[in-house]
Structure formats: C-alpha cells, structure tokens
Design a protein around this motif. Sequence first.
Motif, PDB file in Angstrom:
ATOM      1  N   ASP A 113       0.834  -1.191   0.000  1.00 24.61           N
ATOM      2  CA  ASP A 113       0.000   0.000   0.000  1.00 24.61           C
ATOM      3  C   ASP A 113       0.872   1.245   0.000  1.00 24.61           C
ATOM      4  O   ASP A 113       1.649   1.460   0.923  1.00 24.61           O
ATOM      5  N   LEU A 114       0.741   2.049  -1.051  1.00 20.66           N
ATOM      6  CA  LEU A 114       1.462   3.323  -1.107  1.00 20.66           C
ATOM      7  C   LEU A 114       0.697   4.424  -0.391  1.00 20.66           C
ATOM      8  O   LEU A 114       1.235   5.492  -0.144  1.00 20.66           O
ATOM      9  N   GLY A 115      -0.553   4.199  -0.086  1.00 20.64           N
ATOM     10  CA  GLY A 115      -1.343   5.167   0.655  1.00 20.64           C
ATOM     11  C   GLY A 115      -2.179   6.062  -0.242  1.00 20.64           C
ATOM     12  O   GLY A 115      -2.329   5.826  -1.430  1.00 20.64           O
ATOM     13  N   GLU A 116      -2.725   7.108   0.382  1.00 20.75           N
ATOM     14  CA  GLU A 116      -3.566   8.064  -0.331  1.00 20.75           C
ATOM     15  C   GLU A 116      -2.746   9.243  -0.813  1.00 20.75           C
ATOM     16  O   GLU A 116      -1.785   9.650  -0.165  1.00 20.75           O
ATOM     17  N   PHE A 117      -3.155   9.777  -1.939  1.00 23.07           N
ATOM     18  CA  PHE A 117      -2.501  10.934  -2.527  1.00 23.07           C
ATOM     19  C   PHE A 117      -3.558  11.997  -2.777  1.00 23.07           C
ATOM     20  O   PHE A 117      -4.649  11.690  -3.244  1.00 23.07           O
ATOM     21  N   VAL A 118      -3.213  13.240  -2.490  1.00 19.65           N
ATOM     22  CA  VAL A 118      -4.054  14.372  -2.850  1.00 19.65           C
ATOM     23  C   VAL A 118      -3.150  15.333  -3.615  1.00 19.65           C
ATOM     24  O   VAL A 118      -2.152  15.802  -3.097  1.00 19.65           O
ATOM     25  N   ALA A 119      -3.494  15.565  -4.868  1.00 18.73           N
ATOM     26  CA  ALA A 119      -2.665  16.415  -5.721  1.00 18.73           C
ATOM     27  C   ALA A 119      -3.574  17.329  -6.533  1.00 18.73           C
ATOM     28  O   ALA A 119      -4.728  16.999  -6.798  1.00 18.73           O
ATOM     29  N   ASN A 120      -3.038  18.483  -6.906  1.00 22.28           N
ATOM     30  CA  ASN A 120      -3.806  19.355  -7.790  1.00 22.28           C
ATOM     31  C   ASN A 120      -3.465  19.007  -9.239  1.00 22.28           C
ATOM     32  O   ASN A 120      -2.406  18.483  -9.524  1.00 22.28           O
ATOM     33  N   THR A 121      -4.420  19.303 -10.126  1.00 24.25           N
ATOM     34  CA  THR A 121      -4.232  18.982 -11.542  1.00 24.25           C
ATOM     35  C   THR A 121      -3.699  20.203 -12.270  1.00 24.25           C
ATOM     36  O   THR A 121      -3.545  21.269 -11.696  1.00 24.25           O
ATOM     37  N   ARG A 122      -3.442  20.047 -13.553  1.00 31.18           N
ATOM     38  CA  ARG A 122      -2.878  21.118 -14.371  1.00 31.18           C
ATOM     39  C   ARG A 122      -3.907  22.059 -14.955  1.00 31.18           C
ATOM     40  O   ARG A 122      -3.593  22.893 -15.778  1.00 31.18           O
ATOM     41  N   ASP A 123      -5.136  21.952 -14.550  1.00 27.39           N
ATOM     42  CA  ASP A 123      -6.191  22.808 -15.089  1.00 27.39           C
ATOM     43  C   ASP A 123      -6.003  24.247 -14.643  1.00 27.39           C
ATOM     44  O   ASP A 123      -5.380  24.519 -13.615  1.00 27.39           O
ATOM     45  N   GLU A 148       0.737   3.657 -16.989  1.00 24.38           N
ATOM     46  CA  GLU A 148       1.778   4.672 -16.864  1.00 24.38           C
ATOM     47  C   GLU A 148       2.415   4.644 -15.477  1.00 24.38           C
ATOM     48  O   GLU A 148       3.633   4.731 -15.341  1.00 24.38           O
ATOM     49  N   LEU A 149       1.580   4.519 -14.436  1.00 20.51           N
ATOM     50  CA  LEU A 149       2.140   4.447 -13.084  1.00 20.51           C
ATOM     51  C   LEU A 149       3.008   3.210 -12.915  1.00 20.51           C
ATOM     52  O   LEU A 149       4.069   3.264 -12.288  1.00 20.51           O
ATOM     53  N   LEU A 150       2.572   2.089 -13.472  1.00 21.83           N
ATOM     54  CA  LEU A 150       3.369   0.862 -13.408  1.00 21.83           C
ATOM     55  C   LEU A 150       4.726   1.063 -14.059  1.00 21.83           C
ATOM     56  O   LEU A 150       5.770   0.702 -13.492  1.00 21.83           O
ATOM     57  N   SER A 151       4.742   1.675 -15.222  1.00 18.73           N
ATOM     58  CA  SER A 151       5.992   1.924 -15.935  1.00 18.73           C
ATOM     59  C   SER A 151       6.896   2.877 -15.161  1.00 18.73           C
ATOM     60  O   SER A 151       8.102   2.629 -15.013  1.00 18.73           O
ATOM     61  N   GLU A 152       6.331   3.969 -14.645  1.00 21.22           N
ATOM     62  CA  GLU A 152       7.119   4.957 -13.902  1.00 21.22           C
ATOM     63  C   GLU A 152       7.730   4.348 -12.640  1.00 21.22           C
ATOM     64  O   GLU A 152       8.900   4.587 -12.334  1.00 21.22           O
ATOM     65  N   LEU A 153       6.942   3.568 -11.908  1.00 20.65           N
ATOM     66  CA  LEU A 153       7.446   2.978 -10.662  1.00 20.65           C
ATOM     67  C   LEU A 153       8.526   1.933 -10.941  1.00 20.65           C
ATOM     68  O   LEU A 153       9.532   1.867 -10.224  1.00 20.65           O
ATOM     69  N   ARG A 174       6.265   7.508  -3.755  1.00 23.87           N
ATOM     70  CA  ARG A 174       5.165   8.463  -3.573  1.00 23.87           C
ATOM     71  C   ARG A 174       5.439   9.755  -4.347  1.00 23.87           C
ATOM     72  O   ARG A 174       4.535  10.321  -4.954  1.00 23.87           O
ATOM     73  N   ASP A 175       6.688  10.241  -4.319  1.00 20.02           N
ATOM     74  CA  ASP A 175       7.041  11.440  -5.071  1.00 20.02           C
ATOM     75  C   ASP A 175       6.806  11.235  -6.566  1.00 20.02           C
ATOM     76  O   ASP A 175       6.282  12.106  -7.258  1.00 20.02           O
ATOM     77  N   LYS A 176       7.199  10.068  -7.074  1.00 20.63           N
ATOM     78  CA  LYS A 176       7.024   9.774  -8.501  1.00 20.63           C
ATOM     79  C   LYS A 176       5.541   9.756  -8.876  1.00 20.63           C
ATOM     80  O   LYS A 176       5.144  10.266  -9.925  1.00 20.63           O
ATOM     81  N   VAL A 177       4.699   9.186  -7.999  1.00 19.48           N
ATOM     82  CA  VAL A 177       3.260   9.164  -8.258  1.00 19.48           C
ATOM     83  C   VAL A 177       2.704  10.588  -8.265  1.00 19.48           C
ATOM     84  O   VAL A 177       1.929  10.963  -9.153  1.00 19.48           O
ATOM     85  N   ASN A 178       3.103  11.410  -7.292  1.00 22.83           N
ATOM     86  CA  ASN A 178       2.627  12.800  -7.243  1.00 22.83           C
ATOM     87  C   ASN A 178       3.025  13.568  -8.491  1.00 22.83           C
ATOM     88  O   ASN A 178       2.219  14.295  -9.070  1.00 22.83           O
ATOM     89  N   ILE A 179       4.261  13.425  -8.921  1.00 23.85           N
ATOM     90  CA  ILE A 179       4.732  14.119 -10.123  1.00 23.85           C
ATOM     91  C   ILE A 179       3.937  13.665 -11.346  1.00 23.85           C
ATOM     92  O   ILE A 179       3.547  14.471 -12.187  1.00 23.85           O
TER      93      ILE A 179
END
Length: 157
Positions: free
Chosen positions: A59-69, A126-131, A99-104
Amino acid sequence: MSGKKLFVLIVLLVMLIVLAVVAISYSAFKKGSTGPNTPTPPPSEIQPLESKEIMGRFDLGEFVANTRDEELHYIKIQIEIGYVGNIEQDLEEHKAELRDKVNITLMKYNAERLKEDYIDGFLHVELLSELNNLLEKKNKVLASRIKQVVIPTFLIN
C-alpha cells in the motif's frame, strides 16, 4: 415549387436537425456521465505469472494532488502495487521516492485526461511503468518486479 411542398421540406429539415442534436447530446451525456456517484471500474486483471510466485500487495497510501487545469481541481487517489518476490523491505525503503514519482505523474495531467485515462486503464499502465523505472534505477534486482497497479479510490474535485 409550391408553398406546401416548401413548407413540408423545411419542416423535415428542421426535424432532421433536431434529431441530430438530440443524438449528439445523448452520446456526449453518456461519455461525460462519470461522476462521484458512478461506480469505479474493477481493477485491471491480474496477469498470469510465469512462475509459481505469489503476488504480494504493497500500500502506497492516499494521494491528494492538484491537476494542471486553469481552474482549481484536486485528485484524491489511493494506490496499491502488486509485486512478485521478496521485495517488501526494499519497497518500504523507497516508499517516499515512489510516492514522489506518483505525485509528479498525477500533477502533469488535467482533470478530464486523468478521468479518461483512469477509465481506460492507461493511468494504471503509466504508473506501473514509472514505478518500475524508478526501482530499476535504484537497484537492478528490483527491475520489473512490480506487476500491477491497483487504484481502489479515485475522486476528482
């Protein structure tokens, strides 16, 4: 052309235009009807493993991020990764970097694209590839050990 024929022709043309507008509106409504009350699609299928190894879940946990809109949109997402082998200790050591990679990765999307990619499964890939790329840079033994990304919670505000 007589007045009656012209009138009938105009009425038929207007009816065709109205029918086309209704059909386009209906298809746009069906495509855009993914909202907070829409059930999330099931997680992607677990791919069969070549060997008889059991897949673990981290479990990587929960993420809260803003989008590029231009408007303010937030995404709240929970991520679990499926892995093979005995790498839980390594995943725990690199959890902050993962977690940083997921946020980015999440912050480079706009809200509409995130929603579409989540539904189509492209976000998982994409997340699988990045991680996996991140872990490969850290330790060659960890290369391609993550086999699945599961997103049980996905909300966009």
